[in-house]
Each structure stands twice: as C-alpha cells, then as structure tokens.
Write an enzyme that holds these catalytic residues in place. Structure first.
Site, PDB file in Angstrom:
ATOM      1  N   LYS A  23       0.683  -0.919   0.365  1.00  0.00           N
ATOM      2  CA  LYS A  23       0.175  -0.224  -0.316  1.00  0.00           C
ATOM      3  C   LYS A  23       1.056   1.548  -0.645  1.00  0.00           C
ATOM      4  CE  LYS A  23      -1.362   2.201   4.094  1.00  0.00           C
ATOM      5  NZ  LYS A  23      -0.701   3.351   4.468  1.00  0.00           N
ATOM      6  N   ASN A  24       2.049   1.688   0.731  1.00  0.00           N
ATOM      7  CA  ASN A  24       2.521   2.534   0.803  1.00  0.00           C
ATOM      8  C   ASN A  24       3.673   2.857  -0.550  1.00  0.00           C
ATOM      9  OD1 ASN A  24       1.288   3.597   3.129  1.00  0.00           O
ATOM     10  ND2 ASN A  24       3.388   2.332   4.910  1.00  0.00           N
ATOM     11  N   ARG A  95      -3.525  10.923   5.125  1.00  0.00           N
ATOM     12  CA  ARG A  95      -2.025  12.054   4.796  1.00  0.00           C
ATOM     13  C   ARG A  95      -2.186  12.016   3.425  1.00  0.00           C
ATOM     14  NH1 ARG A  95       1.366  14.688   8.376  1.00  0.00           N
ATOM     15  NH2 ARG A  95       3.650  14.063   7.521  1.00  0.00           N
ATOM     16  N   CYS A 119      -3.665  13.413  13.569  1.00  0.00           N
ATOM     17  CA  CYS A 119      -4.310  12.116  13.826  1.00  0.00           C
ATOM     18  C   CYS A 119      -3.919  11.097  14.639  1.00  0.00           C
ATOM     19  CB  CYS A 119      -4.000  11.064  12.139  1.00  0.00           C
ATOM     20  SG  CYS A 119      -2.372  10.887  12.547  1.00  0.00           S
ATOM     21  N   ARG A 124       1.973  14.833  13.184  1.00  0.00           N
ATOM     22  CA  ARG A 124       2.224  14.678  11.852  1.00  0.00           C
ATOM     23  C   ARG A 124       2.376  16.050  11.149  1.00  0.00           C
ATOM     24  NH1 ARG A 124      -0.238   9.134   9.597  1.00  0.00           N
ATOM     25  NH2 ARG A 124       1.714   9.544   8.536  1.00  0.00           N
ATOM     26  N   PRO A 125       3.532  16.679  11.010  1.00  0.00           N
ATOM     27  CA  PRO A 125       3.734  18.277  10.211  1.00  0.00           C
ATOM     28  C   PRO A 125       4.149  17.151   8.824  1.00  0.00           C
ATOM     29  CG  PRO A 125       4.746  18.480  12.391  1.00  0.00           C
ATOM     30  CD  PRO A 125       4.399  17.021  12.014  1.00  0.00           C
ATOM     31  N   ILE A 126       4.176  18.630   8.005  1.00  0.00           N
ATOM     32  CA  ILE A 126       4.359  18.428   6.909  1.00  0.00           C
ATOM     33  C   ILE A 126       6.250  19.972   7.170  1.00  0.00           C
ATOM     34  CG2 ILE A 126       2.710  17.653   5.528  1.00  0.00           C
ATOM     35  CD1 ILE A 126       1.911  20.590   4.859  1.00  0.00           C
ATOM     36  N   ASP A 127       6.620  19.781   7.246  1.00  0.00           N
ATOM     37  CA  ASP A 127       7.734  20.890   7.425  1.00  0.00           C
ATOM     38  C   ASP A 127       8.411  20.699   6.794  1.00  0.00           C
ATOM     39  OD1 ASP A 127       8.029  18.777   9.820  1.00  0.00           O
ATOM     40  OD2 ASP A 127       8.980  20.082  10.862  1.00  0.00           O
ATOM     41  N   ASP A 306       5.785   0.040  11.663  1.00  0.00           N
ATOM     42  CA  ASP A 306       4.039  -0.112  11.279  1.00  0.00           C
ATOM     43  C   ASP A 306       4.140  -1.864  11.662  1.00  0.00           C
ATOM     44  OD1 ASP A 306       3.447   2.433  10.482  1.00  0.00           O
ATOM     45  OD2 ASP A 306       4.383   1.767   8.604  1.00  0.00           O
ATOM     46  N   VAL A 328       9.177   6.762  16.254  1.00  0.00           N
ATOM     47  CA  VAL A 328       9.416   7.021  14.734  1.00  0.00           C
ATOM     48  C   VAL A 328       7.963   7.902  15.027  1.00  0.00           C
ATOM     49  CG1 VAL A 328       8.367   7.262  12.171  1.00  0.00           C
ATOM     50  CG2 VAL A 328       9.906   5.908  14.143  1.00  0.00           C
ATOM     51  N   ARG A 398      -8.577   0.735   5.327  1.00  0.00           N
ATOM     52  CA  ARG A 398      -7.740   1.529   4.391  1.00  0.00           C
ATOM     53  C   ARG A 398      -6.489   0.882   4.105  1.00  0.00           C
ATOM     54  NH1 ARG A 398      -6.127   7.172   7.502  1.00  0.00           N
ATOM     55  NH2 ARG A 398      -4.649   6.510   5.681  1.00  0.00           N
TER      56      ARG A 398
HETATM   57  N1  EPU Z   1       7.591  14.206  10.035  1.00  0.00           N
HETATM   58  C1  EPU Z   1       8.411  15.606  11.307  1.00  0.00           C
HETATM   59  N2  EPU Z   1       7.800  16.427   9.660  1.00  0.00           N
HETATM   60  C2  EPU Z   1       7.326  16.783   8.388  1.00  0.00           C
HETATM   61  C3  EPU Z   1       7.025  14.458   7.823  1.00  0.00           C
HETATM   62  C4  EPU Z   1       6.729  13.984   9.070  1.00  0.00           C
HETATM   63  O1  EPU Z   1       7.894  15.793  11.437  1.00  0.00           O
HETATM   64  O2  EPU Z   1       7.440  17.137   7.338  1.00  0.00           O
HETATM   65  C5  EPU Z   1       7.472  13.293  11.185  1.00  0.00           C
HETATM   66  C6  EPU Z   1       6.027  12.496  11.064  1.00  0.00           C
HETATM   67  O3  EPU Z   1       5.692  13.236  12.423  1.00  0.00           O
HETATM   68  C7  EPU Z   1       6.771  10.981  11.944  1.00  0.00           C
HETATM   69  C8  EPU Z   1       7.670  10.883  11.380  1.00  0.00           C
HETATM   70  O4  EPU Z   1       8.156  12.032  10.677  1.00  0.00           O
HETATM   71  O5  EPU Z   1       6.310  11.642  13.341  1.00  0.00           O
HETATM   72  C9  EPU Z   1       8.184  10.191  10.241  1.00  0.00           C
HETATM   73  O6  EPU Z   1       7.388  10.055   9.613  1.00  0.00           O
HETATM   74  P1  EPU Z   1       7.396   9.900   8.045  1.00  0.00           P
HETATM   75  O7  EPU Z   1       7.641  11.001   6.902  1.00  0.00           O
HETATM   76  O8  EPU Z   1       8.499   9.452   7.660  1.00  0.00           O
HETATM   77  O9  EPU Z   1       5.990   9.193   7.666  1.00  0.00           O
HETATM   78  P2  EPU Z   1       5.020   9.692   6.042  1.00  0.00           P
HETATM   79  O10 EPU Z   1       6.157   9.582   4.802  1.00  0.00           O
HETATM   80  O11 EPU Z   1       3.635  10.521   6.892  1.00  0.00           O
HETATM   81  C10 EPU Z   1       4.807   6.751   5.698  1.00  0.00           C
HETATM   82  C11 EPU Z   1       4.313   5.794   5.620  1.00  0.00           C
HETATM   83  C12 EPU Z   1       3.687   5.614   7.403  1.00  0.00           C
HETATM   84  C13 EPU Z   1       5.032   4.580   8.004  1.00  0.00           C
HETATM   85  C14 EPU Z   1       5.724   6.094   7.836  1.00  0.00           C
HETATM   86  C15 EPU Z   1       6.959   5.748   8.296  1.00  0.00           C
HETATM   87  C16 EPU Z   1       3.199   6.672   3.336  1.00  0.00           C
HETATM   88  C17 EPU Z   1       1.712   6.584   2.714  1.00  0.00           C
HETATM   89  N3  EPU Z   1       2.895   5.899   4.726  1.00  0.00           N
HETATM   90  O12 EPU Z   1       4.787   8.145   5.965  1.00  0.00           O
HETATM   91  O13 EPU Z   1       2.522   4.639   6.798  1.00  0.00           O
HETATM   92  O14 EPU Z   1       4.911   4.943   9.481  1.00  0.00           O
HETATM   93  O15 EPU Z   1       6.011   6.794   6.118  1.00  0.00           O
HETATM   94  O16 EPU Z   1       7.408   4.732   8.285  1.00  0.00           O
HETATM   95  O17 EPU Z   1       3.849   6.104   3.084  1.00  0.00           O
HETATM   96  C18 EPU Z   1       0.825   2.662   7.803  1.00  0.00           C
HETATM   97  O18 EPU Z   1       1.111   2.276   6.529  1.00  0.00           O
HETATM   98  O19 EPU Z   1       0.376   3.016   8.700  1.00  0.00           O
HETATM   99  C19 EPU Z   1       1.614   4.532   8.001  1.00  0.00           C
HETATM  100  C20 EPU Z   1       1.652   4.950   8.687  1.00  0.00           C
END
Ligand code: EPU
Length: 431
Positions: A23-24, A95, A119, A124-127, A306, A328, A398
């Site tokens: 899925k990811n 997200r 969530c 889970r910011p996007i900074d 995960d 994480v 999902r």
């Molecule tokens: N983070 C920030 N700022 C950012 C981006 C991330 O602080 O701009 C923090 C997040 O809040 C989190 C950590 O960094 O605490 C890791 O986030 P990451 O960006 O690596 O994760 P993601 O891309 O949002 C993907 C998977 C997640 C999986 C994580 C970690 C997808 C669609 N989602 O999320 O999958 O847990 O990587 O491996 O690929 C799931 O499938 O259940 C799931 C949550």
C-alpha cells in the site's frame, strides 16, 4: 450499528499465502504517474481503501483511472490532467494525499493542497516537505485550510533532511526528476517502498543514483514517459501474517516475501524462539515457548513502526519482560490500552512500553485507533479466549487488501459483522 471485525479464538494457523502489493508503495507510485503524460499501468495493486481514495484524488485532477480488482491492475491515464488542487475532503481521508505536491509542482509549477489534519499518531506536520521545497525556490502561502505552492522554475541543489522522512524524500525526489541540474537528498529515507518508487521513476526515464549511506542523487531530465510497473510485495502484510502464525503456535509460508527486506524483523522473531527459513520466500514455524524480546522502532532498516503494534501482541504472550520504544511517532501506543483490557500487562510511559508476558488474553470488544492497531487487535483476537470484536473496520480496510480472507485461508475464524454496542458507549467505557 457499524460493521466490525469479529474474531473467534483460532489457534495453530497454518498454510501458504500469496502476498499483496505494498500500500505504501502504490500510493506514491500513483502520484508519480502525474509526472508523465499518457497511460501508466501499475500491477500487483492491493484493493485497499487508500488506493480508492488516491484514485478519486487523481480523478479530481483530471486523470482517468481504471482499476481491475481481479487482475490487480491499475491503469492511469494522465493525458487530461489539468488541475493542481487537492480538496480538503480528499486530504482529510488520507495524509498520503500530500504526495501529489511534488509531481504537481514539477508539472504545473503550482499546487494547492488542503492541509493534512492531525491524527491519532500525533501531530504529523509537513515541515520537512515545506522547508526543502522552499530551498528549491517554491513559495508557500498558507491560510487556515489551504497551502498554495508556487514557483517560477524549480532550482536544483543539495538538500539535507533533518530526519529521513519517507514522504518528504518521495515528494522532493519526484519533483527533482524534472528539475534541471543535480539535486541531492542527503539523509534520505531508503525504505523498500522508496526504492520501489526509484525503480519505477528510472523506468520512466529519470536519472537517479543512490550514494551510501543515505544520499539520493537526481539529475533532472526534461520529460518522463509513462510506465508499466509491478508494485513490490507488502512487507507489513507479510509481517502481520508471520506474527499471526507465531502467536497462534502455527506455521506459515509466504513464497513471494523477500527475506532481505524484512531482515531486522525476522531477526527479532528468531530471538523469540521461532524458526525461520528463508531459502525461497519466508517460512515460519512457531515455538510453543516464545521468549520476551525488546524492540526500538527506527526508519528502515530498523524495526518498522508499522509492525510495532503487532509485535506487542506477541510480546504480551512471551515469557519475560519486553521493552518497546517508539521513536518514529509521538503517539502510537493506543493499542496498549486495548490489549490491557484483554488481560495483557503493559505499562506505557510516554513513548515506551514495558510488556510483561501473561498466560492468556481474553476476547472482548475493542476499538482500533489506526490502520496498524486494527490489525494488531485482530491478531490478539486470534489468540484470545472467546470472541473479540474489533471496532475500526475502516482503518483495517484502508491498509489491507481483504487480509481477513488470507487469515481465513490459514484457518482463522474471522468475519465482518455488526457491532453489538454503540460506539459512544464503547469509547466512554475505557476513557
Ligand atoms: N515528520 C515531521 N515533519 C514532516 C514529515 C514527517 O515531523 O514534514 C515526522 C512525522 O510526524 C513522523 C515522522 O516524521 O513522526 C516520520 O514521518 P514520515 O514522513 O517518515 O512518514 P510518512 O511519509 O508520513 C510513511 C507511511 C507510514 C509510515 C511512515 C514511517 C505512507 C503513505 N505512509 O508515512 O505508514 O508509518 O512512512 O515509516 O507511506 C501506515 O501505513 O500505517 C503508515 C502510517
């Protein structure tokens, strides 16, 4: 009344199961099809709800999407994509919608995306996404609900991620494929799903190299072509099934699972006492006396966050005390509360949990807080005495492609049924 997963105790699960696509990986690969005009084909696509959500999002942008669920083939025609806006309705559902930001910027030099809400996994910011796109020249305007991104021309340069974020790596990587010059992402995420995306982008004509230990070097090209790509197997589904066999004292064979990708996780199963064979796929034969093991979640190749919740179920029934450290996410221990209600002995302090093994769990009505917690509670239900009702079917849907059928194939007594108590009563009961 809402539908729930109803699980009766099912010990000694046994059999062979085929793996679904990840899925990811597929979600970001669907976003990546926007980088080329024409028809791209993704194979081995899981029919999970998030795939339908991403399909709807791409359709909003103007793509034609055709998903053949039987052959697991997804056809995406991007020829008529003419919008760069993602609505808040889509963003709220998933997200991962943020993953179109990079492709839209590469294609239109503009993107307008609703902000992803918080969530249950924390803020889970996007900074990291924003900060690094700014370094490539993108200007962001933000109001309460929307983020407007605009750039005259993306500028290549060296970028350093403060944390190897999967989504930020993927977003920047996709945009950089069509950015003139060389972009380096230092301290990049190198999850198997990121590597699968790189493989797909290379087939589309992108020039991407990986430099050890964790740098991705992208030399921009002027155009990418549509692609046919088979999605990598789902390591998280595989891990869930291996744990289902492990905790029920059974055995399982996953012919399509690649042991190299799950190495750290398999190591922990062996440490628990389970027998693992990896000559062709992955086979597990459960020990009847599992021992406690401690885990600390980390970006790949560390223990996957995960699979943390699933592993905790195994730890609940292992002899001795295990420690779980979640590094994480800031808030990914809600399943511990539900497992304690089932008779587990887990003490949560911040992002750590101390799990002392117990002899048995008791089935009851529990509430899943996220995709992975829903699966972990199903696993707990397989081994718990009596019947477990897992509320949160939408989370399960999902993340997984009818995983309940794969569990049934192994002998599990699991079905979808109606919840006997009202959600509000249930929430009140353990808050
Ligand atoms: N983070 C920030 N700022 C950012 C981006 C991330 O602080 O701009 C923090 C997040 O809040 C989190 C950590 O960094 O605490 C890791 O986030 P990451 O960006 O690596 O994760 P993601 O891309 O949002 C993907 C998977 C997640 C999986 C994580 C970690 C997808 C669609 N989602 O999320 O999958 O847990 O990587 O491996 O690929 C799931 O499938 O259940 C799931 C949550």
């Amino acid at each position: 009344m809402s539908n729930s997963l109803i699980v009766n105790q099912s010990l000694n699960l046994k059999g062979r199961v085929n793996s679904s696509g990840a899925k990811n990986a597929v979600l970001v690969e669907m976003a990546a099809t926007l980088l080329a005009d024409g028809v791209s084909i993704l194979k081995n696509v899981p029919a999970s709800e998030d795939v339908f959500n991403m399909s709807a999002l791409l359709q909003d942008l103007g793509a034609k999407v055709d998903f053949d669920i039987i052959s697991k083939t997804l056809k995406i025609d991007t020829t008529l994509v003419d919008s760069y806006q993602v609505t808040s309705e889509r963003m709220k559902k998933m997200r991962a919608s943020i993953l179109v930001l990079g492709p839209l910027l590469a294609k239109f030099l503009r993107a307008r995306v609703a902000l992803p809400g918080g969530c249950t996994l924390g803020a889970r910011p996007i900074d990291y996404h924003i900060k690094n796109f700014q370094k490539l020249g993108v200007q962001f305007l933000q109001n309460e609900d929307f983020l407007d991104a605009v750039v005259q021309k993306l500028n290549s340069r060296d970028l350093f991620l403060d944390y190897p974020s999967v989504g930020a790596t993927e977003n920047i990587l996709m945009a950089a494929t069509l950015t003139e010059g060389v972009t380096k992402i230092i301290n990049a995420a190198l999850e198997p799903e990121v590597l699968d995306l790189i493989c797909m982008l290379q087939k589309m004509g992108a020039s991407i190299k990986i430099q050890l230990p964790a740098t991705i070097v992208i030399e921009g090209v002027s155009v990418l072509r549509p692609v046919t790509h088979e999605v990598v197997f789902d390591r998280l589904e595989a891990g869930s099934l291996l744990l289902a066999a492990a905790i029920t004292g059974g055995s399982i064979y996953l012919p399509q699972a690649d042991a190299n990708i799950l190495e750290g996780f398999l190591y922990k199963l062996v440490e628990m006492g389970h027998e693992i064979k990896t000559s062709n796929g992955i086979e597990l034969i459960a020990t009847s006396e599992p021992k406690a093991v401690s885990i600390k979640t980390h970006p790949y190749p560390g223990f996957p966050t995960d699979l943390q919740a699933h592993m905790m179920v195994a730890q609940c029934l292992a002899e001795g005390t295990s420690v779980v450290e979640e590094t994480v996410y800031e808030n990914r221990m809600l399943h511990a509360h539900e497992l304690n209600r089932m008779g587990a002995n887990i003490k949560v302090t911040g992002n750590s949990a101390t799990v002392t093994g117990v002899k048995k769990l008791q089935g009851m009505q529990v509430l899943a807080s996220d995709i992975r917690a829903s699966c972990a509670l199903v696993l707990a239900g397989l081994v718990a005495q009596g019947t477990t009702v897992v509320e949160g079917l939408h989370h399960f849907r999902r993340g997984y492609d009818a995983l309940e059928n794969k569990l049934k194939q192994l002998g599990a007594d699991i079905y979808i049924g109606e919840l006997s108590e009202k959600r509000e009563d249930l929430i009140e009961k353990y808050n």
